[in-house]
Design an enzyme around this catalytic site. Structure first.
Site, PDB file in Angstrom:
ATOM      1  CG  ASP A 194     -35.900 -69.224  43.910  1.00  0.00           C
ATOM      2  OD1 ASP A 194     -35.054 -68.973  44.769  1.00  0.00           O
ATOM      3  OD2 ASP A 194     -37.086 -69.485  44.173  1.00  0.00           O
ATOM      4  CD  GLU A 203     -33.221 -68.616  20.612  1.00  0.00           C
ATOM      5  OE1 GLU A 203     -33.622 -67.447  20.831  1.00  0.00           O
ATOM      6  OE2 GLU A 203     -33.962 -69.613  20.668  1.00  0.00           O
TER       7      GLU A 203
END
Ligand code: GLC
Ligand code: MG
Length: 583
Positions: A220, A292
């Site tokens: 956002d 990751e």
């Protein structure tokens, strides 16, 4: 060729992603507000529609002052939407159906009910807790003037003063303390992204949801996190949908006219609160966190940034994966303007190796079935009310279907806002007393706001509340015209918008149109014509006729799909077709 085909395997390069606005998708518990179980129950509709992923607007714990874009706890579900277990169930069911799940991340501001902000208020000026937000002393003899002249996106000053006297009663006119910055509503204090704890916290929030199995984040106000050093005055007013408007800002400054200084930003119209270069460091940090994890998790930028080349900086290889293409959304229903947007979008994104995305509607703009029925197409007003000029519903729907068929024939990734697959118009006659958008209040009712595109969806034509809720309740009333648009009716109707969308998505996926290359074709001033090409299948030609006269089809062309009825050998006004050329 304005775009080359790709064989990159990542799902997000070609995905069609469906936006679910949780409070208005489906209600399971009967309170008239949509919830997570209500979404889970209805995921089959999305699988059947043929989308690849869902993006959920915020469902986190929140006082709902900006419909959940004011987050009080990023690691919990608001009780109106359900529980964390409901969130887990939703993700599990979506994955079972082969749908990926993207959640909303709101990093520019928290709610004023977030524990950090409460602590900042309690601990007072100079405290460690205040350093996480944008607190400043006011100007004027007694600090009674805001620290600068910035305007909130929702209207009014971007600063609110707090009370720092322990005995102060706290009413606005008796506040005597520091001011805090909020680019949006008063209830949405901006975080200080120069603070290491803010960085750490958001990396941990990402991990919290990645560990729960989500496939990505829609970020956002991604262009807002970093502000220009010193928070310099700036006379413009940035509005969400329109971008920057320096002139209006000057006019709005009334007697006190502040002229932008001669800095680069003032000259380019770039504001000191948006699109600062420092934001990119944050997205590099987050990209490393996502990397990751296995399974192609993504970051999507909501950034109202111009021009397209600046937006493309957000999707460089070590930053986000996608950015919403609002340039396309605000483009007028004009062949030249659309051609320019399409060409410019590929040029900018291809230069950084990112997919181009396409979007026509979302929870912040007038639905495109109504926008395209207004005299003036383009960005549209911020909401439509009963006394405003009303859109031509028939024209709007015809153009909306043509626009969607054009959009979904373009290579890249596309976003579909809930209900557009039903051809839903905006609620344009909503009673003012029901409006909830803070923009309606903060602009002193000059803007109607966004409630009209957030009305609870219809599911069954013969049920109370059109099947949105088992009790028939809906938090906003649905327009009468929606009864005939419920999916149970459209299923049975040849040529319905729902069936059109299903056909489009099936064919798009079968033919791999998302991976295609693109050529712009010369087909006259009134027409947008492109050829979607690939080495392993015949090309598909997309022809959108925006003129008043029918366009003749090339000889021997086979019509694969049309957004509306064709005339004898021709594509009528405001109609799009997908064609296979004669081999
Ligand atoms: C984004 C959201 C909008 C919200 C604003 C503040 O633009 O899409 O709905 O009001 O940010 O968080
Ligand atoms: Mg409910």
């Amino acid at each position: 060729m304005i775009h080359r085909p790709t064989d990159a395997p990542e799902w997000w390069r070609t995905a069609v992603i469906y936006q679910v606005y949780p409070r208005s998708f489906g209600d399971a518990d009967g309170d008239g507000i949509g919830d997570l179980p209500g979404i889970t129950e209805r995921l089959d509709h999305l699988a059947r529609l043929g989308v690849d992923a869902v993006w959920l607007s915020p469902f986190y714990r929140s006082p709902q002052r900006d419909a959940g874009y004011d987050v009080a706890d990023y690691r919990d579900v608001d009780p109106i939407f359900g529980t964390l277990t409901d969130a887990d169930r939703l993700v599990a069911r979506a994955h079972e159906l082969g749908l990926r799940v993207i959640v909303d991340l709101v990093p520019n501001h928290t709610s004023d009910e977030h524990v950090w902000f409460r602590q900042a208020l309690a601990d007072g000026p100079g405290s460690a807790a205040r350093a996480r937000y944008m607190f400043r002393e006011g100007n004027g003899e007694h600090g009674e003037e805001p620290p600068n002249n910035w305007q909130s996106v929702f209207g009014g000053s971007a600063w609110t003063r707090v009370s720092d006297r322990p005995d102060a009663p706290g009413s606005a006119w008796e506040r005597d303390g520091q001011w805090y910055l909020h680019l949006f509503d008063t209830s949405q204090p901006d975080l200080n992204w120069d603070h290491p704890e803010v960085h750490e916290e958001f990396c941990n929030i990402l991990r919290f949801w990645l560990d729960r199995g989500v496939d990505g984040f829609r970020v956002d106000v991604a262009h807002g996190l970093v502000k220009a050093p010193g928070l310099p005055d700036w006379a413009g007013h940035v509005r969400m949908v329109e971008g920057t408007d320096v002139e209006e800002g000057l006019a709005a400054a009334e007697d006190e006219v502040i002229v932008p200084d001669a800095s680069d930003d003032a000259q380019t119209g770039r504001s000191p609160m948006f699109d600062q270069d420092g934001v990119h460091e944050i997205y590099r940090e987050w990209r490393a966190v996502l990397d990751e994890y296995d399974g192609d998790r993504i970051l999507v930028a909501e950034a109202w940034v111009e021009p397209l080349e600046r937006l493309a900086l957000y999707v460089r290889p070590d930053e986000m994966h996608q950015a919403f293409n609002f340039n396309f959304l605000v483009t007028r229903w004009s062949p030249a303007a659309l051609r320019e947007s399409i060409t410019g979008s590929y040029a900018a994104n291809d230069a950084v190796g990112a997919p181009t995305t396409w979007v026509l509607s979302n929870h912040d703009v007038v639905r495109h079935a109504s926008r395209l029925g207004l005299d003036e197409t383009g960005k549209g007003p911020n909401g439509i009310g009963a006394e405003d000029p009303q859109p031509d519903a028939e024209l709007g729907l015809r153009r909306a279907r043509a626009a969607s068929l054009l959009m979904l024939g373009l290579p890249g990734s596309a976003y579909v806002y809930q209900g557009e697959e039903l051809g839903l118009p905006e609620h344009t006659t909503l009673d003012d007393s029901l409006r909830q958008d803070p923009a309606w209040w903060r602009t002193g009712h000059a803007e109607k706001g966004r409630d009209g595109c957030r009305v609870p969806l219809p599911w069954r034509s013969d049920a109370p509340g059109l099947g949105f809720s088992p009790t028939g309740r809906t938090w906003l009333p649905q327009p009468e015209s929606w009864a005939g648009l419920a999916p149970d009716v459209q299923e049975q109707q040849e040529g319905s918008t729902l069936r059109l969308y299903r056909d489009i998505l099936a064919l798009r996926s079968e033919l791999g149109l998302g991976q295609g290359g693109l050529e712009l074709l010369e087909a006259g001033d009134d027409v947008v014509a492109v050829r979607n090409t690939a080495s392993d299948r015949p090309a598909v030609v997309v022809v959108a006729n925006l003129g008043t006269e029918p366009v003749t089809l090339p000889e021997g062309a086979e019509v694969l799909l049309a957004s509306g009825p064709l005339t004898d050998g021709g594509v009528p006004s405001d109609t799009t077709v997908w064609l296979r050329e004669q081999s």
